[in-house]
Design an enzyme around this catalytic site. Structure first.
Site, PDB file in Angstrom:
ATOM      1  N   THR A  20      55.418  94.194 -68.654  1.00 59.84           N
ATOM      2  CA  THR A  20      55.603  94.406 -67.757  1.00 59.84           C
ATOM      3  C   THR A  20      55.216  92.935 -67.098  1.00 59.84           C
ATOM      4  O   THR A  20      55.977  92.403 -66.554  1.00 59.84           O
ATOM      5  CB  THR A  20      54.535  95.402 -67.313  1.00 59.84           C
ATOM      6  N   SER A  58      56.282  97.542 -74.625  1.00 58.95           N
ATOM      7  CA  SER A  58      55.336  97.514 -75.459  1.00 58.95           C
ATOM      8  C   SER A  58      55.034  99.215 -76.073  1.00 58.95           C
ATOM      9  O   SER A  58      54.724  99.124 -77.365  1.00 58.95           O
ATOM     10  CB  SER A  58      54.094  98.061 -74.457  1.00 58.95           C
ATOM     11  N   THR A 108      51.292  97.229 -71.186  1.00 60.39           N
ATOM     12  CA  THR A 108      50.087  98.020 -71.485  1.00 60.39           C
ATOM     13  C   THR A 108      50.177  99.038 -72.361  1.00 60.39           C
ATOM     14  O   THR A 108      48.786  99.510 -72.191  1.00 60.39           O
ATOM     15  CB  THR A 108      48.896  97.174 -69.249  1.00 60.39           C
ATOM     16  N   ASP A 109      51.041  99.838 -71.891  1.00 58.72           N
ATOM     17  CA  ASP A 109      50.894 100.982 -72.281  1.00 58.72           C
ATOM     18  C   ASP A 109      50.703 100.603 -73.691  1.00 58.72           C
ATOM     19  O   ASP A 109      49.457 101.684 -74.549  1.00 58.72           O
ATOM     20  CB  ASP A 109      52.187 101.405 -72.488  1.00 58.72           C
TER      21      ASP A 109
END
Length: 338
Positions: free
Chosen positions: A19, A63, A95-96
């Site tokens: 992101t 990610s 961030t995942d």
């Protein structure tokens, strides 16, 4: 190594996509990773006042497309750059999977130099994107002598989290990253990095021992589970399994025989799906309880959650020829967490 306090720190910023690097593309109905590490650095006002910045675009993917093979390769790159004189490293990504990436780096990279993973919850096309602020805070931590010896950390929303404890807890909140078991290690205040907690030294697994990264399954228990999924894992090529059980480390009683059969085929680690606390050892005695499962040869995940246990078991298997050595390596990491 940073030994002269008058010398500015050298910080390497490595980008993997996600992101934080996503903008609108003509060929897509939404944002996709496109920005380079240099693009990210150039978007942060005042960053070059903090440290001498070097950049490297390592991957450009969402990610969820990062693999453990990628992170092993990243670990080798970071190790080489630290040997070349870089004082700290910042990794930017989606961030995942920050939880898994950061903990893999933590397990594989020893030494005092700060390694910081960060990302963003709002992409650069949105109002008030958090990426530039997170990169600035991450570089401050990577350049700080106070951050040396912490192991790999995640810096988001001006908080410093230990990789071994951090979890993503919300789909969109800027405060999504939390450490339920202990809280953050510190925070960034203006130009100062405050470190108020220092975790135990984490046992590492040598990068030099790693061979092919094996497949390790992660199975989450739910009400009514009967164990049939476990019966397919060995034939599907998995070399290890992590079971995310109920509460303190429980599964439905009907699953217990299948768990025992699976233990005969591969290492099986027991964790809790609650996301905080430790798996118990000997409180409950019913079939499918932690006491019952441990007596059947299951390995306790201790205070590691299921995703972190899967990382540790995968790396341990990749570094071991024999099952017993892999289990020994996993337990060594597990027991050093707290």
């Amino acid at each position: 190594m940073l030994t002269n306090t008058d010398r500015r720190a050298r910080v390497l910023v490595v980008s993997l996509g996600g992101t934080i690097a996503s903008t609108t593309a003509q060929s897509a109905h939404g944002v996709v990773p496109q920005l380079t590490a240099q693009d990210l650095v150039d978007s942060v006002p005042g960053l070059h006042e903090v440290a001498d910045i070097e950049t490297l675009s390592f991957r450009q993917v969402p990610s969820g497309d990062i693999t453990l093979d990628d992170v092993v390769a990243l670990s080798r790159l970071i190790r080489d750059r630290l040997k070349d004189g870089v004082d700290g490293v910042v990794v930017t990504q989606g961030t995942d999977t920050i939880e898994e990436t950061s903990f893999t780096l933590d397990v594989l990279l020893d030494g005092p130099s700060p390694i910081v993973v960060t990302g963003a919850m709002r992409n650069p096309t949105q109002a008030s994107p958090d990426g530039p602020g997170n990169v600035l805070a991450a570089v401050k931590v990577a350049a700080s002598p106070d951050a040396r010896g912490l192991g790999c950390v995640v810096v988001m929303n001006d908080l410093v989290h230990a990789a071994r404890f951090v979890r993503k807890t919300h789909t969109s909140s800027l405060a999504t990253f939390q450490s339920p078991s202990c809280g953050p290690l510190g925070w960034v205040k203006e130009e100062r990095v405050r470190v108020v907690l220092r975790p135990n030294h984490l046992a590492r697994i040598s990068l030099d021992l790693l061979k092919d990264v094996p497949r390790v399954a992660l199975i989450t228990c739910a009400i009514g589970d009967d164990g049939r999924t476990l019966r397919t894992l060995a034939a599907s090529g998995y070399r290890g399994t992590v079971i995310e059980g109920f509460g303190a480390g429980h599964v439905p009683g009907v699953m217990a025989p299948d768990v025992e059969n699976l233990v005969a085929q591969m290492p099986v680690v027991l964790c809790s799906r609650t996301g905080a606390g430790e798996v118990l050892d000997n409180t409950y005695g019913f079939v499918g309880s932690e006491t019952d499962l441990l007596s059947r040869g299951v390995i306790s995940g201790g205070s590691l959650d299921a995703r972190k246990s899967r990382v540790a078991l995968t790396v341990a298997l990749a570094a071991s020829v024999h099952r017993e050595h892999a289990i020994e390596q996993f337990v060594h990491v597990r027991d050093s967490v707290v």
